[in-house]
Design an enzyme around this catalytic site. Structure first.
Site, PDB file in Angstrom:
ATOM      1  N   LYS A  13     -11.346 -35.280 -56.179  1.00  0.00           N
ATOM      2  CA  LYS A  13     -10.575 -35.848 -55.058  1.00  0.00           C
ATOM      3  C   LYS A  13     -11.377 -35.814 -53.755  1.00  0.00           C
ATOM      4  CE  LYS A  13      -7.057 -33.013 -55.336  1.00  0.00           C
ATOM      5  NZ  LYS A  13      -7.445 -32.175 -56.488  1.00  0.00           N
ATOM      6  N   ARG A  88       1.440 -31.634 -53.167  1.00  0.00           N
ATOM      7  CA  ARG A  88       1.106 -30.822 -54.336  1.00  0.00           C
ATOM      8  C   ARG A  88       2.338 -30.517 -55.184  1.00  0.00           C
ATOM      9  NH1 ARG A  88      -4.325 -29.352 -53.341  1.00  0.00           N
ATOM     10  NH2 ARG A  88      -4.904 -27.510 -54.494  1.00  0.00           N
TER      11      ARG A  88
HETATM   12  P1  AMP Z   1      -7.968 -27.480 -52.742  1.00  0.00           P
HETATM   13  O1  AMP Z   1      -9.179 -27.404 -51.884  1.00  0.00           O
HETATM   14  O2  AMP Z   1      -7.185 -28.757 -52.533  1.00  0.00           O
HETATM   15  O3  AMP Z   1      -8.252 -27.205 -54.192  1.00  0.00           O
HETATM   16  O4  AMP Z   1      -6.983 -26.304 -52.237  1.00  0.00           O
HETATM   17  C1  AMP Z   1      -7.364 -24.949 -52.274  1.00  0.00           C
HETATM   18  C2  AMP Z   1      -6.131 -24.072 -52.180  1.00  0.00           C
HETATM   19  O5  AMP Z   1      -5.456 -24.317 -50.946  1.00  0.00           O
HETATM   20  C3  AMP Z   1      -5.073 -24.314 -53.249  1.00  0.00           C
HETATM   21  O6  AMP Z   1      -5.351 -23.605 -54.457  1.00  0.00           O
HETATM   22  C4  AMP Z   1      -3.825 -23.806 -52.556  1.00  0.00           C
HETATM   23  O7  AMP Z   1      -3.786 -22.393 -52.527  1.00  0.00           O
HETATM   24  C5  AMP Z   1      -4.046 -24.271 -51.129  1.00  0.00           C
HETATM   25  N1  AMP Z   1      -3.502 -25.640 -50.911  1.00  0.00           N
HETATM   26  C6  AMP Z   1      -4.211 -26.783 -50.680  1.00  0.00           C
HETATM   27  N2  AMP Z   1      -3.395 -27.826 -50.510  1.00  0.00           N
HETATM   28  C7  AMP Z   1      -2.131 -27.337 -50.658  1.00  0.00           C
HETATM   29  C8  AMP Z   1      -0.834 -27.935 -50.601  1.00  0.00           C
HETATM   30  N3  AMP Z   1      -0.657 -29.247 -50.384  1.00  0.00           N
HETATM   31  N4  AMP Z   1       0.245 -27.132 -50.794  1.00  0.00           N
HETATM   32  C9  AMP Z   1       0.095 -25.805 -51.013  1.00  0.00           C
HETATM   33  N5  AMP Z   1      -1.092 -25.177 -51.086  1.00  0.00           N
HETATM   34  C10 AMP Z   1      -2.205 -25.940 -50.900  1.00  0.00           C
END
Ligand code: AMP
Length: 217
Positions: A13, A88
């Site tokens: 992504k 999410r």
């Molecule tokens: P990512 O970089 O998108 O993989 O996000 C890393 C971490 O941030 C995730 O594992 C969640 O703990 C938190 N996170 C990111 N986006 C969200 C979201 N929309 N809702 C809740 N937690 C989020």
């Protein structure tokens, strides 16, 4: 252009969002990046989010929604945005819909980057990020080399592994994706917004598929 990129952790992504930004000149809004920034700065929000992030769980909806509302309201997002890692879960998707309804700026499409679980696991355990320029590498497929030159670092990148890319946290993140994020596929399919892209290919090929998906009516 208002697009949501959906996909499991490791589906690409962030990489595809960056290419869309370059091609279409709208900002990438990544809740993961915004949260990591807050953690790095040591803000109250960052402090609250860190425990959930370190264990691979979702940060609470109120925190994430507050952050998104503020970010979408900034002037550079008026012409559009690429949402990466948000929504999410269904509650976040409903809140987003309401937010955009109030602004009279509905989503154009939701692109699902579809990838096999086994491949996801390898991508995540192999992922490394340059701590200076943010470029993403993979020890299995894209180690820093000739193609990894950046304006900031030249060819000398200092690679780190995200704490939540450690093997013991990845299982939890994929589990959370299955249970909480995957239901978004049906949600956006019912809304007529879903475009499915096969993400098992090199970055440029996937990008061509994403572009085609975005412009499909
Ligand atoms: P990512 O970089 O998108 O993989 O996000 C890393 C971490 O941030 C995730 O594992 C969640 O703990 C938190 N996170 C990111 N986006 C969200 C979201 N929309 N809702 C809740 N937690 C989020």
């Amino acid at each position: 252009m208002r697009i949501v990129l959906v996909g499991a952790p490791g589906s690409g992504k962030g990489t595809q969002a960056q290419l869309l930004v370059k091609a279409f000149g709208v900002p990438q809004i990544s809740t993961g990046d915004l949260l990591r920034e807050a953690v790095a700065k040591g803000t109250d929000l960052g402090f609250r989010a860190k425990t959930a992030m370190d264990s691979g769980k979702l940060v609470d909806d109120a925190t994430v929604l507050g952050m998104i509302r503020e970010r979408i309201g900034r002037p550079d997002a008026a012409k559009g945005f690429i949402l990466d890692g948000f929504p999410r879960n269904i509650a976040q998707a409903e809140a987003l819909e309401k937010m955009l309804e109030d602004l009279a700026t509905p989503l154009d499409s939701v692109v699902l980057l579809n990838l096999d679980l086994g491949i996801l696991f390898k991508r995540l355990t192999g992922r490394r990020i340059c701590q200076d320029c943010g470029q993403v590498f993979n020890v299995y497929s894209a180690a820093p080399g000739a193609a990894a030159h950046s304006k900031e670092c030249g060819d000398t990148h200092r690679l780190i592994q995200r704490p939540d890319d450690k093997e013991e946290v990845i299982g939890k993140r994929l589990e959370v994706y299955e249970a909480q994020t995957k239901p978004l596929i049906k949600y956006y399919e019912a809304a007529g917004l879903l475009r499915i892209v096969d993400a098992d290919a090199d970055v440029d090929t996937v990008f061509k598929r994403v572009e085609r998906a975005v412009f499909k009516r």
